[in-house]
Design an enzyme around this catalytic site. Structure first.
Site, PDB file in Angstrom:
ATOM      1  N   GLU A 146       0.858  -1.181   0.091  1.00  5.59           N
ATOM      2  CA  GLU A 146       0.037  -0.129  -0.081  1.00  5.59           C
ATOM      3  C   GLU A 146       0.807   1.133  -0.341  1.00  5.59           C
ATOM      4  O   GLU A 146       1.468   1.503   0.998  1.00  5.59           O
ATOM      5  CB  GLU A 146      -0.969   0.058   1.252  1.00  5.59           C
ATOM      6  CG  GLU A 146      -1.720   1.126   1.320  1.00  5.59           C
ATOM      7  CD  GLU A 146      -2.599   1.281   2.383  1.00  5.59           C
ATOM      8  OE1 GLU A 146      -2.521   0.447   3.394  1.00  5.59           O
ATOM      9  OE2 GLU A 146      -3.611   2.162   2.444  1.00  5.59           O
ATOM     10  N   ASP A 179      -4.986   3.129  -2.335  1.00  6.58           N
ATOM     11  CA  ASP A 179      -5.945   3.614  -1.332  1.00  6.58           C
ATOM     12  C   ASP A 179      -6.244   5.117  -1.832  1.00  6.58           C
ATOM     13  O   ASP A 179      -5.425   5.998  -1.925  1.00  6.58           O
ATOM     14  CB  ASP A 179      -5.191   3.818   0.054  1.00  6.58           C
ATOM     15  CG  ASP A 179      -5.960   4.530   1.219  1.00  6.58           C
ATOM     16  OD1 ASP A 179      -6.634   5.842   0.943  1.00  6.58           O
ATOM     17  OD2 ASP A 179      -6.111   4.115   2.264  1.00  6.58           O
ATOM     18  N   HIS A 182      -4.704   8.499  -0.169  1.00 12.16           N
ATOM     19  CA  HIS A 182      -3.395   8.624  -0.406  1.00 12.16           C
ATOM     20  C   HIS A 182      -3.252   9.053  -2.135  1.00 12.16           C
ATOM     21  O   HIS A 182      -2.459   9.968  -2.298  1.00 12.16           O
ATOM     22  CB  HIS A 182      -2.726   7.315  -0.243  1.00 12.16           C
ATOM     23  CG  HIS A 182      -2.402   6.915   1.293  1.00 12.16           C
ATOM     24  ND1 HIS A 182      -2.124   7.864   2.401  1.00 12.16           N
ATOM     25  CD2 HIS A 182      -3.133   5.806   1.701  1.00 12.16           C
ATOM     26  CE1 HIS A 182      -2.384   7.004   3.550  1.00 12.16           C
ATOM     27  NE2 HIS A 182      -2.955   6.099   3.197  1.00 12.16           N
ATOM     28  N   HIS A 205      -8.413   0.367  -1.093  1.00  8.97           N
ATOM     29  CA  HIS A 205      -9.060   1.069  -0.043  1.00  8.97           C
ATOM     30  C   HIS A 205      -9.845   2.370  -0.521  1.00  8.97           C
ATOM     31  O   HIS A 205      -9.264   2.970  -1.471  1.00  8.97           O
ATOM     32  CB  HIS A 205      -8.101   1.462   0.877  1.00  8.97           C
ATOM     33  CG  HIS A 205      -7.646   0.681   1.879  1.00  8.97           C
ATOM     34  ND1 HIS A 205      -6.677   0.598   3.054  1.00  8.97           N
ATOM     35  CD2 HIS A 205      -8.080  -0.719   2.379  1.00  8.97           C
ATOM     36  CE1 HIS A 205      -6.350  -0.320   3.671  1.00  8.97           C
ATOM     37  NE2 HIS A 205      -7.236  -1.195   3.311  1.00  8.97           N
ATOM     38  N   ARG A 211     -10.039  11.778   3.820  1.00  9.78           N
ATOM     39  CA  ARG A 211     -10.239  10.584   4.996  1.00  9.78           C
ATOM     40  C   ARG A 211     -11.581  10.503   5.512  1.00  9.78           C
ATOM     41  O   ARG A 211     -11.937   9.680   6.434  1.00  9.78           O
ATOM     42  CB  ARG A 211      -9.049  10.889   6.051  1.00  9.78           C
ATOM     43  CG  ARG A 211      -8.562   9.325   6.716  1.00  9.78           C
ATOM     44  CD  ARG A 211      -8.572   8.190   5.834  1.00  9.78           C
ATOM     45  NE  ARG A 211      -7.502   7.604   5.665  1.00  9.78           N
ATOM     46  CZ  ARG A 211      -7.101   6.454   4.783  1.00  9.78           C
ATOM     47  NH1 ARG A 211      -8.047   6.196   3.920  1.00  9.78           N
ATOM     48  NH2 ARG A 211      -5.918   6.121   4.908  1.00  9.78           N
ATOM     49  N   GLU A 240     -12.305   2.599   4.401  1.00  9.58           N
ATOM     50  CA  GLU A 240     -11.166   2.674   5.511  1.00  9.58           C
ATOM     51  C   GLU A 240     -11.483   4.420   5.820  1.00  9.58           C
ATOM     52  O   GLU A 240     -10.435   4.913   5.276  1.00  9.58           O
ATOM     53  CB  GLU A 240      -9.845   2.201   5.282  1.00  9.58           C
ATOM     54  CG  GLU A 240      -8.892   2.672   6.301  1.00  9.58           C
ATOM     55  CD  GLU A 240      -7.198   2.432   5.945  1.00  9.58           C
ATOM     56  OE1 GLU A 240      -6.749   1.793   6.499  1.00  9.58           O
ATOM     57  OE2 GLU A 240      -7.194   3.154   4.899  1.00  9.58           O
TER      58      GLU A 240
HETATM   59  C1  LER Z   1      -2.966   4.542   6.829  1.00  8.98           C
HETATM   60  O1  LER Z   1      -3.197   5.835   6.295  1.00  8.98           O
HETATM   61  C2  LER Z   1      -3.546   3.613   5.674  1.00  8.98           C
HETATM   62  O2  LER Z   1      -4.124   3.814   4.719  1.00  8.98           O
HETATM   63  C3  LER Z   1      -3.582   2.206   6.170  1.00  8.98           C
HETATM   64  O3  LER Z   1      -4.258   1.629   5.279  1.00  8.98           O
HETATM   65  C4  LER Z   1      -2.294   1.717   6.278  1.00  8.98           C
HETATM   66  O4  LER Z   1      -2.103   0.026   5.996  1.00  8.98           O
HETATM   67 MN    MN Z   2      -5.347   2.438   3.468  1.00 11.72          MN
END
Ligand code: LER
Ligand code: MN
Length: 264
Positions: A146, A179, A182, A205, A211, A240
């Site tokens: 990730e 993700d 990010h 994710h 977030r 998440e």
């Molecule tokens: C942390 O920001 C994140 O995205 C988690 O999924 C870390 O594995």
């Molecule tokens: Mn993540």
């Protein structure tokens, strides 16, 4: 494409309660912590069979990081993940998620210069990935690398950073795990980046640009889901995110509905 979620207090206490609620709220799978998967394996397997809700993926639950500065901590991460991979395979989840490291260093925050240079980081990561590729293969599972944003990790920030290491090593049992939070920070063009790593994406994710739950920021999920469809992605997308204040369960149901409309 299927929707999964990480665990929430309002899902209940037992895994049968949790998976039943997850289904009612509008998800198909649960992303679980690796330690919990091992500690409560029999209960989890029974709940999966009883409810038809799958364990989509495994995130966390191990010590250290695969790119840890401390050799002992890195060895612990590899050993723990190796153990979790066996349970991950048995429960049929996509794999174990691992960033290079989470929160040990950022080049964008003081003291700005990490204790290892980039070449050393790369060597360490290649060594960890080589070992984990073998452990994942023998378990019959996968390691999902990730990329994290620049404030959470200094080694792997973009999908391409992970893809290059994996391709260089020819690691068949290591994949890239995008993700959306990010990616909003690091990728110049999310759709282009997803296409560039298409062959390596088996799980993602979901969170919005801030977030918060998808729908509460400025991420274009419709466009991104179209791209995922275009590249033939059929895996789980696991939410998440931080929770909104107020009726958390109602907001979660609304978010699942919103995601489904973006998937149409
Ligand atoms: C942390 O920001 C994140 O995205 C988690 O999924 C870390 O594995
Ligand atoms: Mn993540």
């Amino acid at each position: 494409m299927k929707l999964a979620t990480q665990d929430r207090v309002f899902f209940g206490d037992t895994y049968e309660q949790k998976l039943t609620k997850i289904k009612a709220v509008g998800f198909d799978g649960l992303e679980i912590d690796g330690r919990l998967l091992m500690d409560r394996f029999a209960e989890i397997r029974k709940a999966v069979q009883a409810t038809g809700v799958e364990i989509s993926s495994v995130c966390g639950g191990y010590r250290g990081w695969i790119g840890d500065f401390d050799a002992e901590q890195r060895a612990l991460a590899i050993r723990d993940i190796g153990e979790i991979l066996k349970y991950t395979a048995e429960i049929g989840a996509a794999g174990v998620i691992a960033p290079a490291a989470f929160g040990i260093f950022s080049r964008k925050l003081p003291p700005f210069s990490p204790p290892r240079n980039s070449d050393e980081d790369r060597e360490i990561l290649m060594d960890s990935l080589r070992q984990l590729n073998e452990l994942a293969k023998s378990a019959g599972s996968m390691l999902l690398v990730e990329p994290l944003n620049r404030y959470e990790d200094h080694m792997i920030n973009c999908l391409d950073d992970a893809a290059r290491l994996i391709r260089k090593g020819g690691f068949n049992a290591v994949k890239v795990m995008p993700d959306f939070f990010h990616m909003q920070i690091e990728e110049p063009d999310i759709s282009l980046s997803l296409k560039g790593a298409a062959d390596l994406i088996t799980h993602v994710h979901l969170a919005d640009s801030n977030r918060l739950p998808p729908g509460q920021g400025h991420c274009d999920f419709r466009k991104a889901f179209l791209t995922l469809k275009e590249i033939g992605f059929t895996g789980y997308m696991a939410v998440e995110c931080e929770l909104l204040p107020g009726n958390e369960e109602a907001a979660y149901i609304e978010m699942a509905d919103y995601l489904r409309t973006c998937m149409l």
